[in-house]
Motif scaffolding. Structure first.
Motif, short mmCIF file in Angstrom:
data_model
loop_
_atom_site.label_atom_id
_atom_site.label_comp_id
_atom_site.label_asym_id
_atom_site.label_seq_id
_atom_site.Cartn_x
_atom_site.Cartn_y
_atom_site.Cartn_z
N ASN A 30 0.85 -1.18 0.00
CA ASN A 30 0.00 0.00 0.00
C ASN A 30 0.89 1.23 0.00
O ASN A 30 1.65 1.47 0.94
CB ASN A 30 -0.91 -0.01 1.23
N VAL A 31 0.79 2.01 -1.08
CA VAL A 31 1.63 3.20 -1.23
C VAL A 31 0.79 4.44 -0.95
O VAL A 31 -0.24 4.65 -1.61
CB VAL A 31 2.21 3.28 -2.67
N PRO A 32 1.17 5.26 0.03
CA PRO A 32 0.39 6.45 0.37
C PRO A 32 0.12 7.34 -0.85
O PRO A 32 1.02 7.61 -1.65
CB PRO A 32 1.28 7.18 1.39
N ARG A 33 -1.14 7.75 -1.01
CA ARG A 33 -1.61 8.65 -2.07
C ARG A 33 -1.50 8.06 -3.47
O ARG A 33 -1.76 8.73 -4.45
CB ARG A 33 -0.87 10.00 -2.01
N LYS A 34 -1.11 6.78 -3.56
CA LYS A 34 -1.03 6.14 -4.88
C LYS A 34 -1.92 4.91 -4.98
O LYS A 34 -2.42 4.58 -6.05
CB LYS A 34 0.42 5.77 -5.20
#
Length: 219
Positions: free
Chosen positions: A64-68
């Motif tokens: 899980n990549v923040p803001r992506k």
């Protein structure tokens, strides 16, 4: 009296569905997982998808990549070598305990699972074969007596299954035959209570499995 077994939660069902999509390469290495599309496909809420993805991140299948957003964990050489090196370390540690402490019912369980796997191999039942392989390894953890090791191994199973499918896609039934040979040999060594011989077998098996997966990825 049978032990109470709670039903699988919605989060676990969602995670298992996405896990299978990744294992069967319907979701590819590095591919983005769109929550909206997945929620519509499964007819569940966005929150349920998000919780399932968080569980899969813990199991090393998703990042899980923040803001992506969420992405399938890339299956590259570093990941594969790290996985099999870690599995070898944990399983060798727990295997030594099994060799020292096994009881007759433990061997009966391992031998029964081996026979079931051989039957599934002859019937070409791939999914059942792999699930029994996981059950076989879980049965070998009976004397692990270490919460952290058992928990870590549980979180590695999905990645191990994913890699197994990659190897099978490339190597076919030869990969299953190698599994059976390894299990037959390990059962004999466990019966003989030979710790070092079991460690040697586990090392050879980990190296062999790792190279089979890497060979498949390079083709």
């Amino acid at each position: 009296m049978n032990a109470f077994k709670p039903r699988e939660t919605l989060t676990e069902q969602v995670a298992r569905h996405i896990e299978n999509l990744i294992a069967f390469e319907q979701l590819r290495s590095g591919e983005r997982i769109y929550e909206s599309a997945m929620a519509k496909q499964m007819d569940v809420s966005h929150g349920s998808i998000r919780e399932g993805l968080l569980l899969l991140e813990k199991r090393h299948l998703v990042r899980n990549v923040p803001r992506k957003g969420a992405f399938v964990t890339p299956l590259d050489e570093h990941f594969v070598r790290s996985l099999y090196e870690t599995l070898e370390l944990y399983l060798t540690h727990t295997g030594r305990k099994l060799v020292r402490q096994w009881q007759p019912n433990d061997m009966q369980r391992l031998e029964s699972l081996y026979e079931q796997m051989r039957d599934r191999f002859q019937n070409n039942d791939l999914m059942a074969f792999l699930e029994l392989g996981i059950e076989y390894t879980k049965a070998s953890l009976v004397y692990a007596d270490n919460y952290f090791i058992v928990s870590a191994i549980e979180d590695l199973w999905p990645s191990a299954k994913r890699c197994a499918f990659v190897a099978l896609r490339h190597g076919g039934k030869k990969v299953l035959e190698d599994n059976l040979v390894h299990m037959e040999e390990s059962i004999r060594i466990i019966r003989e209570r030979d710790e070092q011989a079991l460690a040697d077998i586990l090392h050879r098996y980990a190296v062999q499995q790792c190279e089979q997966v890497l060979s498949a990825l390079n083709n």
